[in-house]
Enzyme design. Structure first.
Site, PDB file in Angstrom:
ATOM      1  N   HIS A  21       1.259  -0.513   0.327  1.00 61.57           N
ATOM      2  CA  HIS A  21      -0.260   0.140   0.113  1.00 61.57           C
ATOM      3  C   HIS A  21       0.516   1.391   0.319  1.00 61.57           C
ATOM      4  O   HIS A  21       0.594   2.261  -0.455  1.00 61.57           O
ATOM      5  CB  HIS A  21      -1.301   0.191   1.221  1.00 61.57           C
ATOM      6  CG  HIS A  21      -1.981  -1.548   1.650  1.00 61.57           C
ATOM      7  ND1 HIS A  21      -2.999  -1.244   1.098  1.00 61.57           N
ATOM      8  CD2 HIS A  21      -2.157  -2.295   1.369  1.00 61.57           C
ATOM      9  CE1 HIS A  21      -3.432  -2.225   0.227  1.00 61.57           C
ATOM     10  NE2 HIS A  21      -2.877  -3.041   1.432  1.00 61.57           N
ATOM     11  N   ARG A  30       0.022   7.954 -10.531  1.00 62.27           N
ATOM     12  CA  ARG A  30      -1.723   6.613 -10.536  1.00 62.27           C
ATOM     13  C   ARG A  30      -2.505   7.730  -9.702  1.00 62.27           C
ATOM     14  O   ARG A  30      -3.721   7.722  -9.691  1.00 62.27           O
ATOM     15  CB  ARG A  30      -1.555   5.237  -9.149  1.00 62.27           C
ATOM     16  CG  ARG A  30      -2.343   5.137  -8.931  1.00 62.27           C
ATOM     17  CD  ARG A  30      -1.553   3.577  -7.563  1.00 62.27           C
ATOM     18  NE  ARG A  30      -2.251   3.334  -6.734  1.00 62.27           N
ATOM     19  CZ  ARG A  30      -2.832   3.314  -5.837  1.00 62.27           C
ATOM     20  NH1 ARG A  30      -2.783   4.512  -5.405  1.00 62.27           N
ATOM     21  NH2 ARG A  30      -3.476   2.340  -5.412  1.00 62.27           N
ATOM     22  N   GLU A 121      -9.411   0.968  -8.326  1.00 66.75           N
ATOM     23  CA  GLU A 121      -7.749   1.144  -9.292  1.00 66.75           C
ATOM     24  C   GLU A 121      -7.708  -0.334  -8.982  1.00 66.75           C
ATOM     25  O   GLU A 121      -6.759  -1.779  -8.334  1.00 66.75           O
ATOM     26  CB  GLU A 121      -6.870   1.174  -8.401  1.00 66.75           C
ATOM     27  CG  GLU A 121      -4.974   2.177  -8.677  1.00 66.75           C
ATOM     28  CD  GLU A 121      -4.306   0.745  -8.906  1.00 66.75           C
ATOM     29  OE1 GLU A 121      -4.532  -0.320  -9.333  1.00 66.75           O
ATOM     30  OE2 GLU A 121      -3.250   0.911  -7.412  1.00 66.75           O
ATOM     31  N   GLU A 130      -3.531 -10.241 -11.961  1.00 66.47           N
ATOM     32  CA  GLU A 130      -3.974 -10.365 -10.614  1.00 66.47           C
ATOM     33  C   GLU A 130      -5.768 -10.101 -11.445  1.00 66.47           C
ATOM     34  O   GLU A 130      -6.504 -10.543  -9.625  1.00 66.47           O
ATOM     35  CB  GLU A 130      -3.967  -9.219 -10.429  1.00 66.47           C
ATOM     36  CG  GLU A 130      -2.333  -8.864  -9.410  1.00 66.47           C
ATOM     37  CD  GLU A 130      -2.365  -8.152  -8.527  1.00 66.47           C
ATOM     38  OE1 GLU A 130      -3.172  -7.193  -8.078  1.00 66.47           O
ATOM     39  OE2 GLU A 130      -1.143  -7.591  -7.671  1.00 66.47           O
TER      40      GLU A 130
END
Length: 496
Positions: A21, A30, A121, A130
């Protein structure tokens, strides 16, 4: 099914690592892209219900609350949800942000609640790694109102051939002198391992050898699970300079718009500078003028690029926005964009190619979700020829059905249709013929060099033997079959 459940548990457990994180929060392009979208669309967000899918520590949920959302559901499946609750409380936003600890596939909302905006996101390496997009699609189908907004609203994956010579040369130099010793075998072993799997690396734009091409684009309002589980595309690249081509780099761009978005007609070029690497959100919310972002001092001075602006080097690939007052915001992750934690993904060819300028390279890229682990994709990349490209482009969905292979990875017949080398004149066969010719030339050169080295070694050995005979008083007895000393004692009996 049990295997996928174990994979899901392992996946969510990995996000309990707070360094993950930290990495994402420190990724300024981002994070600022999401904040910019919410800042510039306050009129759209105000008094609306927002869902943050995969909320993590909650930064996107806080952005939505600061933009005026009436309610924000922060959905997080990992135990980081507990930390997210503390973050929300410490920022006095618990009356707006509700943290839901669970996977979005399993949760439910109060009766009658529909979501106006889904923000997430979800992007991974090469966009799809993922497979979090699966969860976003699930959330959309379960909770989004018919006129709801997806943020980001669309995503595009790009690919281009790259020359990795400098990358390998730097490693060779690094290991050629380790405390005065040559460790080149270490560099060779690292190279062999590296080219056997996709490489995640920040690449300079100078190593891209052709115009990037679009592999796939997704409209987040309409994309289906089947469309993301298998991607197949035939691509053509015109090489811009004589160069080595080690493989193909993949990256993506995502687009944020509060209006209906059409992603058809993209020019297939990745944005060059999408989001300026500046600005931090001050505690208590983001406040700034139209089109501005807050910098470290809280000043509205760092302006973010939007799809309505042009880069000095090239035009952007962008969706068309119908009727919107705010242009779409672009988050690009290409070699010419500000660096992000996604970097770029290099897929290596089995053998490096030397390609002449203006020659056309054709390839088929296939990405198939792994049945054993849906978080991963099996990626295959095959050089092909013009005929295959034409067949694929004539197909309505551009998925090259004529070359489809099953998930077990069986090779396409396209590689066995022609002898090697073949003189049919196709680009693929010309490329293979050039590689074979270059191999033969290098092989002949190596043989010549080996013969020269052997000859030089023989001459040097003869000179050394002559020197030893002269310095040690050795003589050759022409009447004897051996070598004797001046003293007459025969000590060496090897035949001359």
């Amino acid at each position: 099914m049990a295997r996928n459940q174990e994979t899901a548990q392992s996946y969510f457990q990995s996000y309990c690592d707070l360094s993950v994180h930290q990495l994402m929060l420190k990724d300024r392009p981002r994070t600022l892209a999401y904040r910019k979208f919410l800042e510039t669309n306050r009129d759209v967000i105000k008094d609306k219900v927002v869902m943050d899918v995969g909320a993590g520590t909650g930064i996107l949920s806080l952005f939505a609350a600061a933009a005026g959302a009436k309610k924000v559901y922060a959905v997080e499946a990992s135990d980081v949800a507990l930390i997210c609750e503390e973050v929300v409380k410490d920022n006095d936003l618990e009356s707006v942000v509700e943290v839901i600890h669970g996977a979005v596939e399993d949760i439910s909302l109060p009766d009658g609640v529909k979501i106006d905006v889904i923000i997430s996101e979800w992007m991974g390496f090469y966009l799809l790694h993922e497979s979090m997009l699966d969860s976003v699609i699930c959330a959309r189908d379960k909770f989004l109102s018919p006129d709801g907004i997806m943020a980001p609203s669309s995503a595009t994956l790009y690919m281009a051939p790259v020359d990795m010579t400098e990358h390998f040369q730097e490693r060779t130099e690094e290991w050629s002198n380790v405390y005065g010793f040559d460790f080149s075998p270490v560099a060779s072993a690292m190279n062999m391992k590296e080219v056997s799997e996709p490489l995640i690396k920040t690449l300079p734009g100078s190593i891209v050898r052709a115009e990037p091409q679009e592999v796939v684009s997704f409209d987040l309002k309409t994309v289906t699970l089947e469309e993301v589980r298998r991607v197949s595309k035939c691509l053509k690249f015109t090489i811009n300079q004589e160069s080595m081509v080690h493989g193909f780099a993949a990256w993506f761009s995502v687009f944020f718009s509060s209006e209906n978005v059409s992603i058809s007609g993209s020019n297939s070029r990745s944005p060059q500078k999408s989001v300026n690497d500046s600005g931090e959100c001050s505690r208590g919310g983001c406040v700034g003028g139209e089109g501005d972002a807050m910098n470290e001092k809280g000043d509205a001075g760092a302006r973010l690029k939007t799809a309505g602006s042009e880069d000095a080097q090239s035009k952007r690939s962008q969706p068309s926005v119908s009727g919107g007052q705010c242009p779409a915001i672009i988050l690009g992750t290409g070699p010419n964009d500000p660096p992000t934690h996604w970097k770029q993904t290099v897929i290596f060819l089995p053998q490096t190619c030397r390609v002449e300028r203006n020659i056309d390279m054709f390839c088929v890229i296939k990405m198939v979700q792994d049945l054993a682990n849906k978080r991963h994709y099996k990626i295959t990349l095959e050089l092909t020829d013009q005929d295959v490209l034409d067949d694929g482009m004539n197909d309505d969905d551009d998925d090259c059905d004529s070359l489809d292979e099953d998930i077990s990875g069986e090779e396409s017949d396209a590689s066995t249709d022609h002898p090697v080398p073949c003189q049919c004149g196709s680009d693929r066969c010309r490329l293979i013929a050039a590689l074979v010719e270059r191999y033969d030339e290098e092989h002949d050169q190596l043989e010549d060099e080996a013969q020269m080295v052997e000859l030089e070694a023989e001459v040097e050995a003869a000179k050394q033997l002559d020197a030893e005979i002269e310095s040690g008083g050795w003589q050759v007895d022409g009447n004897a079959s051996g070598v004797s000393t001046d003293g007459g004692d025969t000590s060496l009996k090897d035949e001359i």
